[in-house]
Design an enzyme around this catalytic site. Structure first.
Site, PDB file in Angstrom:
ATOM      1  N   ARG A   1      27.435  23.673 -18.270  1.00  0.00           N
ATOM      2  CA  ARG A   1      27.497  22.315 -18.821  1.00  0.00           C
ATOM      3  C   ARG A   1      26.397  21.356 -18.380  1.00  0.00           C
ATOM      4  NH1 ARG A   1      30.544  23.902 -22.950  1.00  0.00           N
ATOM      5  NH2 ARG A   1      32.754  24.185 -22.498  1.00  0.00           N
TER       6      ARG A   1
ATOM      7  N   ASN B   1      24.320  25.486 -25.248  1.00  0.00           N
ATOM      8  CA  ASN B   1      24.873  24.313 -25.933  1.00  0.00           C
ATOM      9  C   ASN B   1      25.006  23.156 -24.936  1.00  0.00           C
ATOM     10  OD1 ASN B   1      26.825  25.957 -24.756  1.00  0.00           O
ATOM     11  ND2 ASN B   1      28.337  25.653 -26.377  1.00  0.00           N
TER      12      ASN B   1
ATOM     13  N   ASP C   1      24.711  29.917 -29.135  1.00  0.00           N
ATOM     14  CA  ASP C   1      26.138  30.078 -28.863  1.00  0.00           C
ATOM     15  C   ASP C   1      26.924  28.815 -29.190  1.00  0.00           C
ATOM     16  OD1 ASP C   1      28.340  31.710 -27.788  1.00  0.00           O
ATOM     17  OD2 ASP C   1      28.480  30.041 -26.381  1.00  0.00           O
TER      18      ASP C   1
ATOM     19  N   ASN D   1      37.465  29.836 -28.811  1.00  0.00           N
ATOM     20  CA  ASN D   1      36.803  30.306 -30.024  1.00  0.00           C
ATOM     21  C   ASN D   1      35.871  31.474 -29.679  1.00  0.00           C
ATOM     22  OD1 ASN D   1      35.987  30.391 -32.705  1.00  0.00           O
ATOM     23  ND2 ASN D   1      34.342  28.910 -32.406  1.00  0.00           N
TER      24      ASN D   1
ATOM     25  N   ASP E   1      33.120  34.044 -21.000  1.00  0.00           N
ATOM     26  CA  ASP E   1      32.939  32.840 -21.822  1.00  0.00           C
ATOM     27  C   ASP E   1      33.553  31.635 -21.104  1.00  0.00           C
ATOM     28  OD1 ASP E   1      32.260  31.119 -23.855  1.00  0.00           O
ATOM     29  OD2 ASP E   1      33.672  31.922 -25.330  1.00  0.00           O
TER      30      ASP E   1
ATOM     31  N   HIS F   1      36.252  22.216 -19.649  1.00  0.00           N
ATOM     32  CA  HIS F   1      36.329  20.890 -20.255  1.00  0.00           C
ATOM     33  C   HIS F   1      37.117  19.988 -19.325  1.00  0.00           C
ATOM     34  CE1 HIS F   1      34.705  22.128 -24.163  1.00  0.00           C
ATOM     35  NE2 HIS F   1      35.512  23.172 -24.139  1.00  0.00           N
TER      36      HIS F   1
ATOM     37  N   GLY G   1      37.834  26.269 -25.733  1.00  0.00           N
ATOM     38  CA  GLY G   1      37.272  26.823 -24.517  1.00  0.00           C
ATOM     39  C   GLY G   1      38.223  26.817 -23.342  1.00  0.00           C
TER      40      GLY G   1
END
Length: 402
Positions: free
Chosen positions: A50, A80, A137, A262, A289, A293, A308
């Site tokens: 992140r 991302n 991704d 996802n 993965d 969050h 996620g």
């Protein structure tokens, strides 16, 4: 000869001898204990730390610390971010954070397209020397010609394309699997074709171009079949799936954001196909993965929560307990999936990095104990075997229990 059991045969004698020598030195002698099992450092080719841009979710410091606690000494971070690493300038921001904050080896991906928008090819050539692969991704590359151009450049640079496969027009506002749970509880479903159709498209392009190609987080039985067939035809393809797809299906869903990811948890039939895929070698890697969050972002139920879940601290205990101890695969096979295969595919050396585990220790997954800033796990409350005692990276203890 050490008292601790060393599991590294799949990586050859050099790694085993290096770990054995390290454990036998005075600094690490407390790990030379018959209660413990020593593994080469795990490698996760799909994580989200992140930074830059979303440090309230996770940081390089907390993400790498959580990884070390999970037994990982090498991870590959997805692009991302903000800014997206789509140029040398943007990538350098992430590389600086890695140098300053990571306690393990962190290898970033560069984006395939500028801003991951699928419209303009990113500066693949400029980034190639400092990335582990190219990926958009979180988004599938929708345009065939754009993916073809990316694959051609990636082949020229000898860098793999690592694809999140998803056909946008087939999503139709879905957020969990289009299966029995969705129908019974009035949720909009994500169809399996949204994943496997783009994998099929990409594999046709790989046949044409001949680049290295890796598929992220496969979740459907059709994806397994398509990749199995491509491998049999000699296509240069590898793939990964996550621990949650191997030990859960959509019958495990609850009306909580910690079950939303996802791709989504699919059907029991899909889960069985994934298990067969790891047994027969169609699936090469288990990757978490890991996608943290904030608590607020995950507290809005299945429909409104962010996609996620976190997984870097629970991956080995979950897989060991529910795949190895249940007799589905051997411990050696699990280490191939967590160490040998990802390291070989992405050219990530192991050295004498290692992690020490008490496989008889019993624990209950409690997200309040996580070192990750993310706490949303579908495994909360699950009983697991296996406790990480220590992780050593580049000769340094980067995690030690207690």
């Amino acid at each position: 000869m050490t008292n601790a059991k060393i599991i590294s045969a799949s990586l050859g004698h050099a790694v085993s001898d290096g770990i054995c020598a390290a454990v036998s030195t005075p600094e690490f002698s407390r790990f030379d204990d018959s209660r413990y099992t020593v593994f080469p450092g795990f490698c996760d080719v799909h994580v989200h730390f992140r930074e830059p841009g979303f440090s309230y979710k996770e940081t390089m410091v907390t993400g790498s610390a959580a990884s070390a606690r999970g037994g990982y000494t090498a991870v590959c971070t997805m692009p991302n971010l903000n800014p997206v690493p789509d140029s040398v300038e943007h990538l350098n921001e992430q590389l600086k954070l890695i140098r300053e904050g990571a306690c393990i080896h962190v290898f970033p991906y560069g984006a395939i397209t500028v801003g991951e928008k699928g419209e303009v090819l990113a500066d693949l050539e400029g980034m190639a020397a400092n990335v582990i692969g190219f990926s958009d991704d979180g988004k599938g590359v929708q345009n065939d010609d754009m993916m073809r151009a990316a694959m051609m450049k990636a082949k020229e640079l000898n860098v793999p394309i690592v694809a999140h496969c998803e056909v946008n027009e087939l999503l139709r506002g879905g957020y969990i699997h289009d299966g029995e749970y969705a129908r019974e509880h009035g949720h909009r479903g994500i169809c399996s074709e949204s994943e496997w159709a783009q994998i099929a498209r990409d594999l046709e392009l790989v046949k044409e171009i001949g680049c290295k190609y890796h598929v992220c987080h496969i979740s459907t039985k059709e994806s397994v079949d398509i990749i199995r067939k491509a491998k049999a035809e000699g296509v240069d393809v590898t793939c990964e799936t996550g621990p949650h797809y191997l030990v859960m299906d959509d019958s495990f869903l609850q009306e909580e954001g910690r079950f939303k990811m996802n791709p989504p948890l699919r059907s029991a039939e899909d889960r069985e196909a994934l298990i067969q895929g790891i047994i027969d070698g169609t699936i090469d890697c288990i990757a978490t993965d890991h996608a943290p969050h904030s608590a607020e972002e995950k507290a809005k139920g299945l429909e409104k929560s962010a996609f996620g879940v976190v997984g870097i601290e629970t991956a080995f205990p979950i897989c060991y307990t529910y795949l190895v101890k249940s007799g589905i695969i051997t411990l050696e096979k699990l280490i191939d999936l967590l160490v040998k295969n990802p390291r070989e595919r992405f050219g990530i050396p192991c050295g004498n990095d290692f992690t020490v585990w008490d496989l008889d220790a019993v624990d209950v997954v409690d997200p309040d104990d996580f070192l990750s800033l993310g706490k949303a796990t579908p495994f909360e409350g699950w009983q697991v075997y296996g406790k990480c005692i220590a992780t050593v990276c580049d000769g340094k203890i980067v995690y030690s229990a207690g």
